[in-house]
Motif scaffolding. Structure first.
Motif, PDB file in Angstrom:
ATOM      1  N   HIS A 131       0.754  -1.147  -0.070  1.00 61.19           N
ATOM      2  CA  HIS A 131      -0.165  -0.113   0.086  1.00 61.19           C
ATOM      3  C   HIS A 131       0.818   1.020   0.060  1.00 61.19           C
ATOM      4  CE1 HIS A 131      -2.968   2.971   1.238  1.00 61.19           C
ATOM      5  NE2 HIS A 131      -3.872   1.914   0.928  1.00 61.19           N
ATOM      6  N   PRO A 132       0.654   2.168  -0.776  1.00 61.07           N
ATOM      7  CA  PRO A 132       1.615   3.475  -0.834  1.00 61.07           C
ATOM      8  C   PRO A 132       1.470   4.262   0.387  1.00 61.07           C
ATOM      9  CG  PRO A 132      -0.488   3.778  -2.032  1.00 61.07           C
ATOM     10  CD  PRO A 132      -0.536   2.221  -1.787  1.00 61.07           C
ATOM     11  N   ASN A 133       0.586   4.215   1.089  1.00 62.05           N
ATOM     12  CA  ASN A 133       0.322   5.182   2.290  1.00 62.05           C
ATOM     13  C   ASN A 133       1.013   4.263   3.649  1.00 62.05           C
ATOM     14  OD1 ASN A 133      -0.212   7.122   0.951  1.00 62.05           O
ATOM     15  ND2 ASN A 133      -2.606   6.505   1.215  1.00 62.05           N
ATOM     16  N   ARG A 134       1.462   2.867   3.510  1.00 62.75           N
ATOM     17  CA  ARG A 134       1.652   2.286   4.658  1.00 62.75           C
ATOM     18  C   ARG A 134       3.204   2.657   5.235  1.00 62.75           C
ATOM     19  NH1 ARG A 134      -0.241  -2.743   6.141  1.00 62.75           N
ATOM     20  NH2 ARG A 134      -1.125  -3.048   4.269  1.00 62.75           N
ATOM     21  N   VAL A 216      -1.381   1.181   7.781  1.00 64.17           N
ATOM     22  CA  VAL A 216      -2.072   2.536   6.798  1.00 64.17           C
ATOM     23  C   VAL A 216      -2.546   3.470   7.663  1.00 64.17           C
ATOM     24  CG1 VAL A 216      -3.133   2.941   4.865  1.00 64.17           C
ATOM     25  CG2 VAL A 216      -2.094   0.876   4.969  1.00 64.17           C
ATOM     26  N   ASP A 218      -4.633   6.007   7.538  1.00 68.51           N
ATOM     27  CA  ASP A 218      -6.182   6.479   7.259  1.00 68.51           C
ATOM     28  C   ASP A 218      -6.997   5.306   7.372  1.00 68.51           C
ATOM     29  OD1 ASP A 218      -5.508   5.090   4.856  1.00 68.51           O
ATOM     30  OD2 ASP A 218      -6.017   6.705   3.781  1.00 68.51           O
TER      31      ASP A 218
END
Length: 279
Positions: A131-134, A216, A218
Motif C-alpha cells: 500500500h503506498p501509504n503504509r 496505513v 487512514d
C-alpha cells in the motif's frame, strides 16, 4: 473484529492464564491448563484452551481457539498461537513466536524468531499487501521488542504494593510480525475479582495504543484504536512473585464491549521438562 483481536486480545492471552499459578508452583516446573471465552456485547463469539509449561529458566505457551455461537453464522474460524523462550533475571525473554489463524477462506500463518529482543527471522503468509501509504517497518523497528504474548507479562521491581497506582505506569514495545506498536498503561481503579485460581484485588489500568510502523494511517480500525480511551486490562499478581498479569481485557468496539476472560484454570506439575523444547 479480527484486527481488534490480533492487536488487543492476542496480547493478553498469555498473561491471562499465567495469573493462576499459585505460590507453591511459582518457581517449580509447572503445567497450566486453562479455558477462556471471548464475548462481544454480552454475546459469546469464541472459546478456546491454553496450556503453559513453566520451569525456573524457560517457558512455553500454546493457545487454541475457535469461533462459537452467533459468530459461526458470519464466518467460522479457528487458530493456534504459541511463544517460547527463556526466563532471565525474572524477565520473560522470547525466542520463538507463531500464530496461525483461519477465518472463512482467509488465513494467516506467521512465524518469528527473536534473539536478545531483536527479530532475526520472520516468515509471513500471505505477505502483507503493498500500500503506498503504509508506514514501512525498518530494522530499527524490529529491535528491542517483545511479541504480543510475552508482552502481556509485567514484572514489578522492588518490594512495594503490587496494587499501587504507579504499577500501571508501563510502556511496552510490541512487534507482532506485521506491525510495530506501543502499549502504554495508566492507572484507573481497583476491582475485586474471583476465579478458580485467584480471589482478591485487581489493578485496573487503561490501555493506550500507539502504532509506529507497518500500518496505513487512514485505516478506520487503526484510527479507532488510537482514539480509544476506554480499553482496560485488569492485572493480578502471580502468587508468591512480583509478576502481574491480565485477568480480564476489555476493548470497546462499535458493536459493543469485547471482553476476554478466563473461565476455568488448572495447575499441575510439569512431568516432562523436555516439552519446553529448545530456546
Amino acid at each position: 473484529m479480527h484486527y481488534l483481536v490480533r492487536t488487543g486480545f492476542g496480547a493478553a492471552l498469555c498473561g491471562l492464564v499465567l495469573g493462576a499459578v499459585p505460590a507453591s508452583f511459582a518457581h517449580a516446573q509447572t503445567r497450566l491448563d486453562a479455558r477462556y471465552v471471548v464475548t462481544l456485547a454480552g454475546i459469546k463469539l469464541g472459546e478456546g484452551t491454553w496450556t503453559v509449561d513453566l520451569s525456573e529458566d524457560r517457558f512455553k505457551t500454546e493457545a487454541k481457539g475457535s469461533t462459537s455461537g452467533l459468530a459461526r453464522f458470519f464466518s467460522a474460524g479457528h487458530g493456534t498461537t504459541s511463544s517460547r523462550g527463556a526466563i532471565k533475571n525474572g524477565q520473560f525473554v522470547p525466542a520463538n513466536y507463531s500464530i496461525y489463524v483461519k477465518w472463512g477462506k482467509k488465513f494467516e500463518d506467521l512465524r518469528m524468531r527473536i534473539a536478545d529482543g531483536a527479530v532475526k527471522e520472520l516468515k509471513v503468509e500471505p505477505p502483507m499487501v503493498e500500500h503506498p501509504n503504509r508506514i514501512r517497518v525498518t530494522e530499527a523497528h524490529r529491535r528491542n521488542v517483545l511479541d504480543p504474548m510475552t508482552g502481556s507479562l509485567l514484572r514489578v521491581p522492588g518490594k512495594g504494593d503490587l496494587m499501587a497506582p504507579e504499577v500501571c505506569k508501563q510502556h511496552t514495545p510490541i512487534f507482532d510480525g506485521r506491525m510495530r506498536y506501543d502499549l502504554t498503561l495508566a492507572y484507573k481503579r481497583i476491582e475485586q475479582v474471583q476465579t478458580d485460581g485467584y480471589s482478591g484485588p485487581a489493578l485496573v489500568c487503561a490501555i493506550y495504543f500507539a502504532p509506529l510502523a507497518g500500518y496505513v494511517p487512514d485505516r478506520a480500525a487503526v484510527k479507532y484504536l488510537i482514539d480509544q480511551r476506554d480499553m482496560e486490562t485488569w492485572l493480578i499478581p502471580i502468587a508468591g512473585t512480583r509478576v502481574m498479569v491480565p485477568f480480564r481485557v476489555v476493548i470497546p468496539t462499535p458493536l459493543g464491549q469485547g471482553i476476554l476472560q478466563a473461565t476455568q484454570l488448572s495447575v499441575s506439575p510439569l512431568q516432562n521438562r523436555a516439552s519446553l523444547g529448545p530456546q
